[in-house]
Design a protein around this motif. Structure first.
Motif, PDB file in Angstrom:
ATOM      1  N   ASP A 227      35.147   6.807 -13.238  1.00  0.00           N
ATOM      2  CA  ASP A 227      33.541   6.001 -12.965  1.00  0.00           C
ATOM      3  C   ASP A 227      32.820   7.314 -12.109  1.00  0.00           C
ATOM      4  O   ASP A 227      33.239   7.836 -11.083  1.00  0.00           O
ATOM      5  CB  ASP A 227      33.724   4.952 -12.117  1.00  0.00           C
ATOM      6  N   LEU A 228      31.706   7.451 -12.744  1.00  0.00           N
ATOM      7  CA  LEU A 228      30.751   8.577 -11.970  1.00  0.00           C
ATOM      8  C   LEU A 228      30.332   8.243 -10.681  1.00  0.00           C
ATOM      9  O   LEU A 228      30.252   9.374  -9.891  1.00  0.00           O
ATOM     10  CB  LEU A 228      29.435   8.841 -12.849  1.00  0.00           C
ATOM     11  N   GLY A 229      30.582   7.003 -10.135  1.00  0.00           N
ATOM     12  CA  GLY A 229      30.436   6.613  -8.789  1.00  0.00           C
ATOM     13  C   GLY A 229      31.416   7.110  -7.902  1.00  0.00           C
ATOM     14  O   GLY A 229      31.164   7.288  -6.685  1.00  0.00           O
ATOM     15  N   ASP A 230      32.531   7.703  -8.531  1.00  0.00           N
ATOM     16  CA  ASP A 230      33.540   8.247  -7.708  1.00  0.00           C
ATOM     17  C   ASP A 230      33.300   9.726  -7.452  1.00  0.00           C
ATOM     18  O   ASP A 230      34.310  10.622  -6.887  1.00  0.00           O
ATOM     19  CB  ASP A 230      35.000   7.997  -8.385  1.00  0.00           C
ATOM     20  N   SER A 231      32.515  10.166  -8.284  1.00  0.00           N
ATOM     21  CA  SER A 231      32.046  11.723  -8.202  1.00  0.00           C
ATOM     22  C   SER A 231      31.807  12.189  -6.937  1.00  0.00           C
ATOM     23  O   SER A 231      31.245  11.431  -5.966  1.00  0.00           O
ATOM     24  CB  SER A 231      31.319  12.322  -9.103  1.00  0.00           C
ATOM     25  N   LEU A 232      32.099  13.446  -6.394  1.00  0.00           N
ATOM     26  CA  LEU A 232      31.479  14.156  -5.310  1.00  0.00           C
ATOM     27  C   LEU A 232      29.903  14.393  -5.504  1.00  0.00           C
ATOM     28  O   LEU A 232      29.594  15.037  -6.500  1.00  0.00           O
ATOM     29  CB  LEU A 232      32.158  15.439  -4.929  1.00  0.00           C
ATOM     30  N   ARG A 233      29.239  14.000  -4.605  1.00  0.00           N
ATOM     31  CA  ARG A 233      27.623  14.361  -4.562  1.00  0.00           C
ATOM     32  C   ARG A 233      27.056  14.928  -3.425  1.00  0.00           C
ATOM     33  O   ARG A 233      26.409  14.358  -2.411  1.00  0.00           O
ATOM     34  CB  ARG A 233      27.094  13.073  -5.098  1.00  0.00           C
ATOM     35  N   PRO A 234      27.443  16.173  -3.138  1.00  0.00           N
ATOM     36  CA  PRO A 234      27.228  16.809  -1.831  1.00  0.00           C
ATOM     37  C   PRO A 234      25.542  17.149  -1.683  1.00  0.00           C
ATOM     38  O   PRO A 234      24.908  17.344  -2.727  1.00  0.00           O
ATOM     39  CB  PRO A 234      28.182  18.085  -1.768  1.00  0.00           C
ATOM     40  N   ARG A 235      25.045  17.349  -0.493  1.00  0.00           N
ATOM     41  CA  ARG A 235      23.882  18.076  -0.429  1.00  0.00           C
ATOM     42  C   ARG A 235      24.018  19.367  -0.830  1.00  0.00           C
ATOM     43  O   ARG A 235      25.030  20.157  -0.644  1.00  0.00           O
ATOM     44  CB  ARG A 235      23.541  18.046   1.054  1.00  0.00           C
ATOM     45  N   THR A 236      23.066  20.078  -1.527  1.00  0.00           N
ATOM     46  CA  THR A 236      23.163  21.601  -1.934  1.00  0.00           C
ATOM     47  C   THR A 236      21.978  22.290  -1.535  1.00  0.00           C
ATOM     48  O   THR A 236      20.849  21.889  -1.236  1.00  0.00           O
ATOM     49  CB  THR A 236      23.287  21.513  -3.412  1.00  0.00           C
ATOM     50  N   ARG A 237      22.224  23.763  -1.272  1.00  0.00           N
ATOM     51  CA  ARG A 237      21.425  24.789  -1.165  1.00  0.00           C
ATOM     52  C   ARG A 237      21.633  25.761  -2.582  1.00  0.00           C
ATOM     53  O   ARG A 237      22.836  25.892  -2.978  1.00  0.00           O
ATOM     54  CB  ARG A 237      21.341  25.581  -0.024  1.00  0.00           C
ATOM     55  N   ARG A 238      20.347  26.464  -2.918  1.00  0.00           N
ATOM     56  CA  ARG A 238      20.630  27.313  -4.160  1.00  0.00           C
ATOM     57  C   ARG A 238      19.985  28.767  -3.638  1.00  0.00           C
ATOM     58  O   ARG A 238      18.839  28.783  -2.952  1.00  0.00           O
ATOM     59  CB  ARG A 238      19.618  26.789  -5.331  1.00  0.00           C
ATOM     60  N   PHE A 239      20.721  29.875  -4.206  1.00  0.00           N
ATOM     61  CA  PHE A 239      20.384  31.112  -3.814  1.00  0.00           C
ATOM     62  C   PHE A 239      20.210  31.919  -5.120  1.00  0.00           C
ATOM     63  O   PHE A 239      21.377  31.916  -5.773  1.00  0.00           O
ATOM     64  CB  PHE A 239      21.105  31.696  -2.739  1.00  0.00           C
ATOM     65  N   VAL A 240      19.428  32.773  -5.408  1.00  0.00           N
ATOM     66  CA  VAL A 240      19.713  33.775  -6.378  1.00  0.00           C
ATOM     67  C   VAL A 240      20.293  34.904  -6.186  1.00  0.00           C
ATOM     68  O   VAL A 240      19.512  35.845  -5.159  1.00  0.00           O
ATOM     69  CB  VAL A 240      18.287  33.949  -7.141  1.00  0.00           C
ATOM     70  N   PHE A 241      21.239  35.343  -6.869  1.00  0.00           N
ATOM     71  CA  PHE A 241      21.950  36.640  -6.729  1.00  0.00           C
ATOM     72  C   PHE A 241      21.571  37.583  -7.882  1.00  0.00           C
ATOM     73  O   PHE A 241      22.519  37.451  -8.779  1.00  0.00           O
ATOM     74  CB  PHE A 241      23.397  36.621  -6.444  1.00  0.00           C
ATOM     75  N   GLY A 242      20.450  38.168  -7.842  1.00  0.00           N
ATOM     76  CA  GLY A 242      20.230  38.884  -9.125  1.00  0.00           C
ATOM     77  C   GLY A 242      20.136  37.945 -10.444  1.00  0.00           C
ATOM     78  O   GLY A 242      19.381  37.147 -10.313  1.00  0.00           O
TER      79      GLY A 242
END
Length: 253
Positions: A227-242
């Protein structure tokens, strides 16, 4: 190592670890590393890092992974080493990559190197066992270790078994008792996955390179869910490396 335009900012971050951390959101270094440096104020902390293809592969089936991600992600791993007390990898990473696990591309002190080798598969010929640039610990199953034992220049440390290997939470406790509470888990996929499955990661960084392998070793592998309800859904940050994009997952923020 040639000077970089952001060297002064990076040195300021290193100098401020554990004290007043710069928080200039307009400075890319402060935005990325400031919260990670500040985390040492709040007790033991563990960050995992993997570089993967668009289709979720970290290496070919034979173990070739150099260089999947680009130069900026490589610099990032050296900076993560520089702010960590210890850098940890599994035996497979040492077998296939023979890494040095030292800080060479930026200012900073090399952390203690920790190799997880529960079944003692490594024969001691790899560089980490002979390079004295930084101390090295080899964590092995308790029933396979002897008091005071060394492997080359590395200290052999017994650790209790867990499901499928050594217990990640016990590894963190062992290292914290040795004054190594801030841990950077650099690979490979099996090792990072075990820490994640055990709830022993505070953050996970996945750098995605714009390449498709079509086969090879998978990135994160966790127990199957239905069930997708059991997936991990953390807070995220995004950074571009090239050309790469690094996504940082925060599990305890």
């Amino acid at each position: 190592m040639s000077p970089r335009a952001d060297d002064a900012q990076w040195r300021a971050l290193l100098d401020a670890r554990g004290e007043h951390i710069p928080t200039d959101a307009a400075c890319p270094l402060h935005a990325l590393y400031g919260p990670l440096c500040a985390a040492r104020r709040h007790g033991p902390f563990a960050v995992g890092h993997l570089a993967q293809s668009l289709d979720g592969r970290i290496a070919t089936n034979s173990g070739v992974s150099r260089w999947l991600s680009g130069a900026e992600d490589l610099l990032h791993t050296h900076r993560m080493r520089a702010i960590a007390d210890a850098v940890l990898v599994g035996a497979n990473t040492v077998l296939h990559d023979d890494p040095q696990l030292t800080v060479r591309l930026c200012a900073g002190t090399s952390p203690v190197r920790v190799i997880v080798d529960p079944e003692r598969r490594l024969d001691g010929s790899q560089r980490v066992f002979h390079d004295t640039t930084a101390p090295t610990l080899v964590l092995v199953a308790a029933n396979l270790a002897h008091p005071g034992e060394a492997q080359g220049e590395a200290e052999v440390v017994p650790a209790p078994r867990g499901e499928g290997g050594l217990d990640p939470r016990e590894i963190r406790r062992i290292l914290a008792r040795r004054g190594l509470p801030w841990l950077f888990i650099e690979g490979g996929g099996v090792t990072v996955s075990r820490f994640l499955a055990a709830g022993a990661l505070d953050r996970l960084q996945i750098t995605v390179a714009p390449v498709i392998l079509g086969s090879g070793r998978p990135s994160i592998v966790l127990p199957e869910i239905t069930d997708l309800g059991d997936s991990l859904r953390p807070r995220t940050r995004r950074f571009v490396f090239g050309d790469d994009v690094m996504i940082e997952c925060d599990f305890h923020g």
